[in-house]
Design a protein around this motif. Structure first.
Motif, PDB file in Angstrom:
ATOM      1  N   ASP A 166      28.112   6.834  61.853  1.00  0.00           N
ATOM      2  CA  ASP A 166      28.594   5.545  62.346  1.00  0.00           C
ATOM      3  C   ASP A 166      29.855   5.096  61.604  1.00  0.00           C
ATOM      4  OD1 ASP A 166      28.855   3.157  63.598  1.00  0.00           O
ATOM      5  OD2 ASP A 166      26.990   2.279  62.871  1.00  0.00           O
ATOM      6  N   ILE A 167      30.973   5.778  61.896  1.00  0.00           N
ATOM      7  CA  ILE A 167      32.249   5.394  61.290  1.00  0.00           C
ATOM      8  C   ILE A 167      33.347   5.321  62.351  1.00  0.00           C
ATOM      9  CG2 ILE A 167      31.778   6.181  58.930  1.00  0.00           C
ATOM     10  CD1 ILE A 167      33.064   8.834  59.621  1.00  0.00           C
ATOM     11  N   GLU A 168      32.923   5.095  63.599  1.00  0.00           N
ATOM     12  CA  GLU A 168      33.873   5.062  64.706  1.00  0.00           C
ATOM     13  C   GLU A 168      34.871   3.914  64.563  1.00  0.00           C
ATOM     14  OE1 GLU A 168      33.586   6.210  69.388  1.00  0.00           O
ATOM     15  OE2 GLU A 168      31.782   5.776  68.235  1.00  0.00           O
ATOM     16  N   ASP A 169      34.437   2.814  63.963  1.00  0.00           N
ATOM     17  CA  ASP A 169      35.297   1.632  63.855  1.00  0.00           C
ATOM     18  C   ASP A 169      36.532   1.876  62.990  1.00  0.00           C
ATOM     19  OD1 ASP A 169      33.408   0.396  65.361  1.00  0.00           O
ATOM     20  OD2 ASP A 169      32.509  -0.756  63.732  1.00  0.00           O
ATOM     21  N   ILE A 170      36.512   2.914  62.160  1.00  0.00           N
ATOM     22  CA  ILE A 170      37.627   3.127  61.227  1.00  0.00           C
ATOM     23  C   ILE A 170      38.441   4.375  61.553  1.00  0.00           C
ATOM     24  CG2 ILE A 170      36.503   1.884  59.338  1.00  0.00           C
ATOM     25  CD1 ILE A 170      35.736   4.631  58.155  1.00  0.00           C
ATOM     26  N   ARG A 171      38.234   4.972  62.714  1.00  0.00           N
ATOM     27  CA  ARG A 171      38.913   6.234  63.027  1.00  0.00           C
ATOM     28  C   ARG A 171      40.429   6.092  63.065  1.00  0.00           C
ATOM     29  NH1 ARG A 171      36.602  10.103  67.585  1.00  0.00           N
ATOM     30  NH2 ARG A 171      37.895  11.556  66.409  1.00  0.00           N
ATOM     31  N   ASP A 172      40.930   4.927  63.375  1.00  0.00           N
ATOM     32  CA  ASP A 172      42.378   4.732  63.461  1.00  0.00           C
ATOM     33  C   ASP A 172      42.997   4.256  62.149  1.00  0.00           C
ATOM     34  OD1 ASP A 172      42.363   5.494  66.126  1.00  0.00           O
ATOM     35  OD2 ASP A 172      42.039   3.439  66.837  1.00  0.00           O
ATOM     36  N   HIS A 173      42.164   4.103  61.123  1.00  0.00           N
ATOM     37  CA  HIS A 173      42.688   3.633  59.839  1.00  0.00           C
ATOM     38  C   HIS A 173      43.261   4.815  59.046  1.00  0.00           C
ATOM     39  CE1 HIS A 173      42.918   1.664  55.937  1.00  0.00           C
ATOM     40  NE2 HIS A 173      42.630   0.509  56.516  1.00  0.00           N
ATOM     41  N   ASP A 174      44.312   4.556  58.299  1.00  0.00           N
ATOM     42  CA  ASP A 174      44.942   5.615  57.497  1.00  0.00           C
ATOM     43  C   ASP A 174      43.960   6.252  56.515  1.00  0.00           C
ATOM     44  OD1 ASP A 174      47.310   5.138  58.764  1.00  0.00           O
ATOM     45  OD2 ASP A 174      48.183   3.929  57.146  1.00  0.00           O
ATOM     46  N   ALA A 175      43.010   5.475  56.022  1.00  0.00           N
ATOM     47  CA  ALA A 175      42.081   5.984  55.013  1.00  0.00           C
ATOM     48  C   ALA A 175      40.938   6.798  55.611  1.00  0.00           C
ATOM     49  CB  ALA A 175      41.517   4.818  54.198  1.00  0.00           C
ATOM     50  N   TYR A 176      40.856   6.844  56.944  1.00  0.00           N
ATOM     51  CA  TYR A 176      39.783   7.633  57.574  1.00  0.00           C
ATOM     52  C   TYR A 176      39.873   9.093  57.144  1.00  0.00           C
ATOM     53  CZ  TYR A 176      36.857   9.722  61.230  1.00  0.00           C
ATOM     54  OH  TYR A 176      35.880  10.422  61.907  1.00  0.00           O
ATOM     55  N   TYR A 177      41.073   9.649  57.177  1.00  0.00           N
ATOM     56  CA  TYR A 177      41.253  11.039  56.749  1.00  0.00           C
ATOM     57  C   TYR A 177      40.865  11.199  55.279  1.00  0.00           C
ATOM     58  CZ  TYR A 177      43.477  15.338  55.203  1.00  0.00           C
ATOM     59  OH  TYR A 177      43.702  16.570  54.637  1.00  0.00           O
ATOM     60  N   ASP A 178      41.291  10.249  54.442  1.00  0.00           N
ATOM     61  CA  ASP A 178      40.983  10.337  53.015  1.00  0.00           C
ATOM     62  C   ASP A 178      39.476  10.410  52.772  1.00  0.00           C
ATOM     63  OD1 ASP A 178      43.686  10.054  52.701  1.00  0.00           O
ATOM     64  OD2 ASP A 178      43.606   7.946  52.104  1.00  0.00           O
ATOM     65  N   LEU A 179      38.718   9.644  53.557  1.00  0.00           N
ATOM     66  CA  LEU A 179      37.268   9.603  53.372  1.00  0.00           C
ATOM     67  C   LEU A 179      36.588  10.839  53.947  1.00  0.00           C
ATOM     68  CD1 LEU A 179      34.786   7.955  52.471  1.00  0.00           C
ATOM     69  CD2 LEU A 179      34.762   6.915  54.747  1.00  0.00           C
ATOM     70  N   VAL A 180      36.841  11.133  55.211  1.00  0.00           N
ATOM     71  CA  VAL A 180      36.096  12.207  55.880  1.00  0.00           C
ATOM     72  C   VAL A 180      36.476  13.575  55.343  1.00  0.00           C
ATOM     73  CG1 VAL A 180      35.618  13.276  58.127  1.00  0.00           C
ATOM     74  CG2 VAL A 180      35.778  10.794  57.933  1.00  0.00           C
ATOM     75  N   SER A 181      37.712  13.760  54.925  1.00  0.00           N
ATOM     76  CA  SER A 181      38.128  15.072  54.404  1.00  0.00           C
ATOM     77  C   SER A 181      37.433  15.424  53.097  1.00  0.00           C
ATOM     78  CB  SER A 181      39.651  15.105  54.197  1.00  0.00           C
ATOM     79  OG  SER A 181      40.046  14.175  53.204  1.00  0.00           O
ATOM     80  N   LEU A 182      36.786  14.448  52.468  1.00  0.00           N
ATOM     81  CA  LEU A 182      36.096  14.716  51.204  1.00  0.00           C
ATOM     82  C   LEU A 182      34.890  15.619  51.369  1.00  0.00           C
ATOM     83  CD1 LEU A 182      36.262  11.186  49.512  1.00  0.00           C
ATOM     84  CD2 LEU A 182      37.552  13.242  48.887  1.00  0.00           C
ATOM     85  N   TRP A 183      34.415  15.814  52.597  1.00  0.00           N
ATOM     86  CA  TRP A 183      33.271  16.714  52.745  1.00  0.00           C
ATOM     87  C   TRP A 183      33.705  18.151  53.062  1.00  0.00           C
ATOM     88  CZ3 TRP A 183      30.388  19.216  56.770  1.00  0.00           C
ATOM     89  CH2 TRP A 183      30.850  19.047  58.084  1.00  0.00           C
ATOM     90  N   ALA A 184      34.998  18.406  53.041  1.00  0.00           N
ATOM     91  CA  ALA A 184      35.501  19.768  53.258  1.00  0.00           C
ATOM     92  C   ALA A 184      35.095  20.676  52.102  1.00  0.00           C
ATOM     93  CB  ALA A 184      37.022  19.749  53.400  1.00  0.00           C
ATOM     94  N   ALA A 185      35.003  21.963  52.387  1.00  0.00           N
ATOM     95  CA  ALA A 185      34.647  22.936  51.356  1.00  0.00           C
ATOM     96  C   ALA A 185      35.763  23.035  50.327  1.00  0.00           C
ATOM     97  CB  ALA A 185      34.406  24.298  51.990  1.00  0.00           C
ATOM     98  N   PRO A 186      35.412  23.260  49.055  1.00  0.00           N
ATOM     99  CA  PRO A 186      36.443  23.451  48.031  1.00  0.00           C
ATOM    100  C   PRO A 186      37.394  24.578  48.431  1.00  0.00           C
ATOM    101  CG  PRO A 186      34.281  23.241  47.016  1.00  0.00           C
ATOM    102  CD  PRO A 186      34.051  23.328  48.497  1.00  0.00           C
ATOM    103  N   GLY A 187      38.681  24.368  48.185  1.00  0.00           N
ATOM    104  CA  GLY A 187      39.659  25.385  48.530  1.00  0.00           C
ATOM    105  C   GLY A 187      40.192  25.285  49.943  1.00  0.00           C
ATOM    106  N   SER A 188      39.696  24.329  50.734  1.00  0.00           N
ATOM    107  CA  SER A 188      40.192  24.167  52.102  1.00  0.00           C
ATOM    108  C   SER A 188      41.668  23.782  52.094  1.00  0.00           C
ATOM    109  CB  SER A 188      39.402  23.085  52.846  1.00  0.00           C
ATOM    110  OG  SER A 188      38.044  23.443  52.983  1.00  0.00           O
TER     111      SER A 188
END
Length: 410
Positions: free
Chosen positions: A184-206
């Motif tokens: 449930d994070i649809e409300d923030i998809r257009d925010h600049d920080a959305y990438y900063d938050l969601v990309s944190l679950w990427a595998a190390p070295g991505s």
């Protein structure tokens, strides 16, 4: 005379879900009417709406509607009959006081074994089914057409399975969803920080490109149903969701992480099936996902965002396992889970700091999430690691628990 196969269709719930129960009752009736199978409908009910749910279930067949007390009693008998170390801890891992997506599904796996079911079909309490050409689109139709059958005997629209896998049974069948985002994070998809938050679950070295692709794809649904399309393959974990999943055999070899207050903790078996190269069926009978009003309240919002925060911190350990896992052998998986906890904690501390900063950039009510992450930072980091220690212990005990469950009446 060979016994008819048995399927366990399960809904774990901690909320009012009368409408969803009506949908799943219809799915069970559909399965019983279209396949040579006995369907056991299992409702693991931790909600305050047990009586309403019981009324909704009263006319259905083969229903097992268990409140927390009945679940605990069943688990106590199973753990008591199994030859396991730390039985009290295992009982708490199977039914912790805090919310656990993995633990509730593990309880379903043990109960299904007790009921003699060889397939488990999981649904969530915040879904309904699509309608196409005037008919409900039930996922169990695709699931029962493939689960447990030798892969070579399964008919699919597309066949991408390597020849070396064809004598193995189909271990998993699943699809995705349409409707609201699964997180449930649809409300923030257009925010600049959305990438900063969601990309944190990427595998190390991505790479940056890989992170961008992950963020674009994460937690989003699929196209509406327009006729059956199935793919026989080793299924990509990004293509399926745990509210629309089914297993044969695999759930009796490996449990799910019992982590508390952590979204995504129930997705581990999807990755096992992938890394072990187990045959699966990917279909397009997607469920319709929606978010309940409770999640939008102040308390519900904070609780949910902290579960998302713990998910991000848990990925430090889970990625370690996923990157090295090549088998569904429980001993090998348990060893990797333990090894993941030997990593230095500093990279995850950095993730916690980046996560707090991303939430703070989002502003508004997300500032309160950032404050809580700062306040509970050390506790969250300790819990993420300890959850993996607990998981390794549960994997070690799982074969004994499954064997005991098979001999334990519900």
């Amino acid at each position: 005379m060979k016994d008819r196969r048995r399927a366990c269709l399960v809904v774990p719930t901690n909320r009012e879900c009368v409408a969803t129960l009506a949908e799943v009752i219809a799915e069970a009736e559909y399965a019983a009417g279209h396949f040579d199978v006995d369907v056991h409908l299992l409702i693991l009910d931790s909600s305050e709406h047990f009586a309403e749910h019981a009324a909704a279930l009263s006319a259905a067949r083969n229903v097992w509607h268990l409140d927390d007390a009945r679940q605990r009693e069943f688990l106590r008998r199973v753990v008591g009959a199994a030859d396991v170390t730390k039985p009290d801890l295992l009982l708490d891992l199977m039914q912790p006081k805090a919310l656990s997506y993995g633990a509730c599904t593990n309880r379903a796996f043990l109960t299904a074994a007790a009921l003699g079911c060889d397939t488990v079909h999981r649904r969530d309490s915040d879904l309904y089914f699509q309608t196409y050409a005037g008919e409900k689109v039930f996922p169990i139709h695709a699931e029962l057409s493939a689960l447990g059958r030798p892969a070579r005997d399964v008919v699919a629209t597309e066949d991408r399975l390597d020849d070396s896998r064809r004598d193995l049974p189909v271990a998993m069948a699943g699809a995705s969803f349409v409707g609201s985002m699964s997180v449930d994070i649809e409300d923030i998809r257009d925010h600049d920080a959305y990438y900063d938050l969601v990309s944190l679950w990427a595998a190390p070295g991505s790479t940056d490109e890989e992170k961008r692709a992950l963020v674009d794809e994460s937690f989003t649904g699929s196209a509406p149903f327009d006729g059956d399309h199935t793919i026989l393959s080793v299924v990509d974990p990004m293509r399926v969701d745990m509210h629309n999943i089914s297993f044969h055999g695999l759930q009796e070899r490996v449990p799910l992480p019992p982590a508390t207050d952590t979204i995504g903790s129930d997705y581990f078996l999807i990755h096992v099936a992938d890394k072990a190269g187990l045959p699966g069926l990917l279909h397009n009978r997607h469920i319709v996902n929606f978010h309940t009003a409770e999640r939008k309240t102040d308390a519900g919002f904070l609780a949910y965002q902290l579960r998302f925060a713990k998910f991000i911190l848990s990925m430090y350990y889970l990625h370690f396992v996923y990157q090295r896992m090549t088998t569904d052998a429980p001993a090998d998986i348990a060893a990797l889970v333990r090894e993941s906890t030997w990593q230095p904690r500093e990279p995850n501390e950095t993730t916690a700091d980046l996560m707090e900063a991303a939430y703070r950039r989002l502003g508004g009510r997300f500032t309160g999430v950032a404050d809580l992450i700062r306040e509970r930072r050390d506790t969250l980091l300790i819990e993420a690691r300890r959850d993996m220690d607990d998981y390794a212990l549960l994997i070690d005990a799982w074969a004994a628990l499954i064997a005991a469950a098979r001999e334990t009446p519900v």
